[in-house]
Design a protein around this motif. Structure first.
Motif, PDB file in Angstrom:
ATOM      1  N   THR A 125       1.122  -1.368  -0.262  1.00  0.00           N
ATOM      2  CA  THR A 125      -0.028   0.423   0.091  1.00  0.00           C
ATOM      3  C   THR A 125       0.696   0.603   0.142  1.00  0.00           C
ATOM      4  OG1 THR A 125      -0.343   0.366   2.482  1.00  0.00           O
ATOM      5  CG2 THR A 125      -2.317  -1.335   0.858  1.00  0.00           C
ATOM      6  N   VAL A 126       0.442   2.317  -0.650  1.00  0.00           N
ATOM      7  CA  VAL A 126       0.809   3.351  -0.884  1.00  0.00           C
ATOM      8  C   VAL A 126       0.380   4.730  -0.594  1.00  0.00           C
ATOM      9  CG1 VAL A 126       1.083   3.577  -2.870  1.00  0.00           C
ATOM     10  CG2 VAL A 126       2.831   5.088  -1.872  1.00  0.00           C
ATOM     11  N   SER A 127       0.007   5.409  -0.166  1.00  0.00           N
ATOM     12  CA  SER A 127      -0.635   6.725   0.131  1.00  0.00           C
ATOM     13  C   SER A 127       0.057   8.650  -0.154  1.00  0.00           C
ATOM     14  CB  SER A 127      -0.443   7.004   1.712  1.00  0.00           C
ATOM     15  OG  SER A 127      -1.196   5.857   2.537  1.00  0.00           O
ATOM     16  N   HIS A 128      -1.085   8.872  -0.729  1.00  0.00           N
ATOM     17  CA  HIS A 128      -0.057   9.922  -0.952  1.00  0.00           C
ATOM     18  C   HIS A 128      -2.112  10.751  -0.952  1.00  0.00           C
ATOM     19  CE1 HIS A 128      -2.705   9.101  -4.626  1.00  0.00           C
ATOM     20  NE2 HIS A 128      -2.053   8.026  -5.024  1.00  0.00           N
ATOM     21  N   SER A 129      -1.276  12.276  -1.434  1.00  0.00           N
ATOM     22  CA  SER A 129      -2.464  13.099  -1.440  1.00  0.00           C
ATOM     23  C   SER A 129      -3.847  12.926  -1.698  1.00  0.00           C
ATOM     24  CB  SER A 129      -2.128  14.692  -2.038  1.00  0.00           C
ATOM     25  OG  SER A 129      -1.898  14.661  -2.382  1.00  0.00           O
ATOM     26  N   LYS A 130      -3.867  12.043  -3.007  1.00  0.00           N
ATOM     27  CA  LYS A 130      -4.885  11.750  -3.500  1.00  0.00           C
ATOM     28  C   LYS A 130      -6.124  10.410  -3.368  1.00  0.00           C
ATOM     29  CE  LYS A 130      -4.517  15.115  -6.135  1.00  0.00           C
ATOM     30  NZ  LYS A 130      -4.821  16.930  -5.527  1.00  0.00           N
ATOM     31  N   CYS A 131      -4.859  10.073  -2.810  1.00  0.00           N
ATOM     32  CA  CYS A 131      -5.802   8.189  -2.435  1.00  0.00           C
ATOM     33  C   CYS A 131      -4.909   7.418  -1.152  1.00  0.00           C
ATOM     34  CB  CYS A 131      -5.393   7.369  -3.287  1.00  0.00           C
ATOM     35  SG  CYS A 131      -6.081   5.763  -3.185  1.00  0.00           S
ATOM     36  N   GLN A 132      -5.091   7.294   0.064  1.00  0.00           N
ATOM     37  CA  GLN A 132      -4.727   6.580   1.331  1.00  0.00           C
ATOM     38  C   GLN A 132      -4.648   5.101   1.154  1.00  0.00           C
ATOM     39  OE1 GLN A 132      -3.011   8.959   3.623  1.00  0.00           O
ATOM     40  NE2 GLN A 132      -3.431  10.204   2.522  1.00  0.00           N
ATOM     41  N   HIS A 133      -3.602   4.573   1.414  1.00  0.00           N
ATOM     42  CA  HIS A 133      -3.536   2.882   1.210  1.00  0.00           C
ATOM     43  C   HIS A 133      -4.121   2.646   0.278  1.00  0.00           C
ATOM     44  CE1 HIS A 133      -2.492   3.428   5.881  1.00  0.00           C
ATOM     45  NE2 HIS A 133      -3.715   4.128   5.922  1.00  0.00           N
ATOM     46  N   ASP A 134      -3.435   3.111  -1.209  1.00  0.00           N
ATOM     47  CA  ASP A 134      -4.085   2.145  -2.596  1.00  0.00           C
ATOM     48  C   ASP A 134      -3.410   1.227  -2.600  1.00  0.00           C
ATOM     49  OD1 ASP A 134      -4.759   3.184  -5.076  1.00  0.00           O
ATOM     50  OD2 ASP A 134      -3.628   3.586  -5.773  1.00  0.00           O
ATOM     51  N   LYS A 135      -4.148  -0.038  -2.584  1.00  0.00           N
ATOM     52  CA  LYS A 135      -2.880  -1.371  -2.955  1.00  0.00           C
ATOM     53  C   LYS A 135      -2.925  -1.896  -3.470  1.00  0.00           C
ATOM     54  CE  LYS A 135      -6.282  -2.817   1.487  1.00  0.00           C
ATOM     55  NZ  LYS A 135      -6.949  -3.795   1.679  1.00  0.00           N
ATOM     56  N   SER A 136      -1.857  -2.467  -3.980  1.00  0.00           N
ATOM     57  CA  SER A 136      -1.516  -3.485  -5.224  1.00  0.00           C
ATOM     58  C   SER A 136      -1.024  -4.552  -4.431  1.00  0.00           C
ATOM     59  CB  SER A 136      -0.420  -2.349  -6.238  1.00  0.00           C
ATOM     60  OG  SER A 136       0.390  -2.144  -5.127  1.00  0.00           O
ATOM     61  N   ASN A 137      -1.659  -5.712  -5.585  1.00  0.00           N
ATOM     62  CA  ASN A 137      -0.890  -7.247  -5.468  1.00  0.00           C
ATOM     63  C   ASN A 137      -0.127  -7.866  -6.804  1.00  0.00           C
ATOM     64  OD1 ASN A 137      -2.605  -7.808  -3.094  1.00  0.00           O
ATOM     65  ND2 ASN A 137      -4.440  -7.570  -4.347  1.00  0.00           N
ATOM     66  N   VAL A 138       1.206  -8.163  -6.245  1.00  0.00           N
ATOM     67  CA  VAL A 138       2.163  -7.695  -7.185  1.00  0.00           C
ATOM     68  C   VAL A 138       2.610  -9.546  -6.657  1.00  0.00           C
ATOM     69  CG1 VAL A 138       2.677  -5.549  -7.669  1.00  0.00           C
ATOM     70  CG2 VAL A 138       4.182  -6.820  -6.172  1.00  0.00           C
ATOM     71  N   ALA A 139       3.098  -9.903  -7.986  1.00  0.00           N
ATOM     72  CA  ALA A 139       4.465 -10.598  -8.200  1.00  0.00           C
ATOM     73  C   ALA A 139       6.368 -10.644  -8.182  1.00  0.00           C
ATOM     74  CB  ALA A 139       4.083 -12.595  -8.247  1.00  0.00           C
ATOM     75  N   TYR A 140       6.554 -11.077  -7.053  1.00  0.00           N
ATOM     76  CA  TYR A 140       8.104 -10.381  -8.064  1.00  0.00           C
ATOM     77  C   TYR A 140       9.464 -11.668  -7.228  1.00  0.00           C
ATOM     78  CZ  TYR A 140       8.545  -9.307  -3.428  1.00  0.00           C
ATOM     79  OH  TYR A 140       9.123  -8.676  -1.653  1.00  0.00           O
ATOM     80  N   ARG A 141      10.785 -11.469  -8.275  1.00  0.00           N
ATOM     81  CA  ARG A 141      11.366 -12.719  -7.451  1.00  0.00           C
ATOM     82  C   ARG A 141      12.904 -11.578  -7.780  1.00  0.00           C
ATOM     83  NH1 ARG A 141      12.936 -18.079  -8.976  1.00  0.00           N
ATOM     84  NH2 ARG A 141      11.203 -19.345  -8.874  1.00  0.00           N
ATOM     85  N   ILE A 142      13.849 -11.292  -6.404  1.00  0.00           N
ATOM     86  CA  ILE A 142      15.198 -11.321  -7.222  1.00  0.00           C
ATOM     87  C   ILE A 142      15.846 -12.087  -7.004  1.00  0.00           C
ATOM     88  CG2 ILE A 142      16.841  -9.906  -5.109  1.00  0.00           C
ATOM     89  CD1 ILE A 142      14.259  -8.453  -5.590  1.00  0.00           C
ATOM     90  N   LEU A 143      17.195 -11.937  -7.874  1.00  0.00           N
ATOM     91  CA  LEU A 143      17.757 -13.080  -8.414  1.00  0.00           C
ATOM     92  C   LEU A 143      19.655 -12.282  -8.317  1.00  0.00           C
ATOM     93  CD1 LEU A 143      16.391 -14.213 -11.506  1.00  0.00           C
ATOM     94  CD2 LEU A 143      15.653 -14.677  -9.117  1.00  0.00           C
TER      95      LEU A 143
END
Length: 480
Positions: free
Chosen positions: A416-434
């Motif tokens: 989640t990221v917050s800013h003046s236009k949206c509080q607790h904006d959610k995103s769902n992702v998959a990631y790898r660190i290599l």
């Protein structure tokens, strides 16, 4: 545009102040003078030098959560105790203790009576009189207080950072200067290669902050690992490659994390590749603002390339400390082997102690019944079998079971990221660190004795029979 001034100050103490307009405030007393407004004998507000600033208590807590290492764990503990004991959670006395003698960087923005402004919490208000708002952009608590905080939280399990806030300078720049718009539209966001400027501004205001938050949280957590930290404390310059960079949300997230953790790194060389020329122009503008704000040397080499496939590296040499690819591959629907081709082609450009992040959405391509996280898992594992010098660092089960070919392995992390236009904006992702295998061995080998959660509801199938649970994306949760 409102006038903003940055100050570096130290805290004397914090006290309760008179409740203004039914909102609890605290007075942060400072060791230095700053510019502010003060009432005179005639009840007029006069601009003068003051040694304090007032701040709503909830806003102070939020800014401590964003800027004090470990405070989120203590906050969670206090909130749990409050629920069980009907107490008040985090209190002024505790905050005053932690912040005593702390060094702050604050941004003071001047507003006039009748002017509309947006608070740190995202609330829009009208100034009742001439006033300065205060945003705390960094907090460095004193060593004794850091020891106290560590002592209070050291018996609690570590927690992966998954929420953050867009830095105030970035927020002001993209929304006020560049006129970005918050306008979620998942279908439009699926393909941005040929987006025009108006659509790019909607993407900038909606998905740039999400990409910033995801990448910042990922690397902020990685940099807490002692081996990684010690490695990057020896560097003065880092080279960053972002493929499918767009307007640079992931790049700015990484830059912010590096700058926060490594004061020794003064110089950044960024190579950014994208097929949308307008997006690259926006990125160039944002990097310029970051350069002005951070006072770091940041060079940017943009390459406007539309890939026919992912098997060309644009004649780049293998020297990058960070390689980023965020939410680009899901757009290449014509190529169902995209994760394999990308990893096989671009991973060899990583330096000996570099970190490679491949991140994507968790939907599926129309041409295939498998979801992106499953395709990512199968294809990256295939590529790593052919690249013996490299291996997975995160998620941990992918390190433990590199030959996995499960078609039910759905990895997902929520940020989640917050800013003046949206509080607790959610995103769902998959990631790898290599990374390179030797660097992974230096970082440490995880143990197969926990049920590693690859999704908030499910553990990795290979570790499901273990009793204790752990976060599959938390590097230090089980490193030997």
């Amino acid at each position: 545009m409102p006038q903003t001034t940055t100050y570096n100050v130290s805290v004397k103490y914090i006290t309760m102040t008179e409740s203004l307009y039914k909102r609890q405030k605290r007075c942060v007393k400072l060791k230095q003078k700053i510019t502010g407004f003060k009432q005179n004998a005639s009840n007029e507000y006069i601009e003068t030098e003051v040694d304090y600033f007032n701040i709503p208590f909830d806003s102070l807590v939020k800014q401590c959560l964003d800027n004090i290492e470990g405070f989120a764990v203590l906050y969670r503990k206090k909130e749990e105790e409050a629920t069980q004991n009907n107490s008040t959670g985090i209190e002024t006395a505790l905050l005053s203790t932690l912040l005593q003698n702390a060094d702050l960087t604050i941004e003071r923005t001047k507003h006039f009576a009748g002017e509309e402004y947006t608070s740190y919490s995202g609330e829009t208000s009208i100034c009742r009189h001439d006033y300065y708002t205060t945003i705390i952009t960094s907090i460095k608590i004193s060593p004794p207080m850091q020891q106290l905080l560590d002592k209070k939280i050291n018996y609690l399990p570590p927690v992966l950072k998954t929420n953050t806030r867009l830095p105030d300078y970035l927020e002001r720049y993209i929304f006020d200067k560049l006129n970005a718009q918050y306008a979620p539209d998942f279908e439009r966001a699926k393909n941005n290669l040929y987006s025009e400027h108006s659509d790019n501004l909607k993407y900038l205001g909606t998905y740039f902050p999400r990409s910033y938050g995801e990448t910042f949280c990922i690397f902020d957590s990685l940099f807490k690992n002692q081996s990684i930290k010690q490695t990057y404390e020896l560097k003065q310059t880092v080279n960053i490659l972002s493929i499918g960079c767009g307007m640079g949300g992931d790049t700015l997230g990484l830059l912010t994390a590096v700058i926060r953790h490594f004061s020794n790194i003064c110089s950044f060389h960024i190579t950014a590749i994208d097929g949308n020329a307008d997006a690259l122009e926006i990125l160039t503008s944002i990097i310029g603002e970051c350069r002005r704000y951070s006072h770091k040397t940041i060079s940017l080499d943009t390459k406007n390339i539309i890939f026919q496939d992912l098997k060309t590296t644009a004649s780049l040499k293998p020297s990058f400390d960070f390689i980023l690819n965020s939410k680009m591959i899901n757009e290449l629907s014509q190529n169902l082997a995209s994760y394999y081709d990308f990893t096989k082609t671009w991973l060899p450009l990583l330096s000996e102690t570099g970190l490679f992040m491949l991140l994507d959405t968790t939907n599926k391509k129309e041409e295939n019944s498998l979801y992106n996280p499953i395709l990512m898992n199968l294809q990256i594992n295939k590529a790593l079998k052919e690249l013996s010098l490299y291996q997975t660092l995160l998620p941990i089960p992918c390190n433990l079971f590199p030959n996995c070919n499960a078609t039910n392995c759905f990895t997902q992390k929520e940020f989640t990221v917050s800013h003046s236009k949206c509080q607790h904006d959610k995103s769902n992702v998959a990631y790898r660190i290599l990374c390179q295998r030797l660097f992974a061995e230096k970082i440490g080998k995880p143990k197969n004795d926990k049920a590693y959660r690859i999704h908030k509801e499910n553990p990795c199938p290979y570790t499901a029979n273990n009793t204790a649970e752990a976060d599959a994306y938390l590097l230090d949760s089980n490193i030997s």
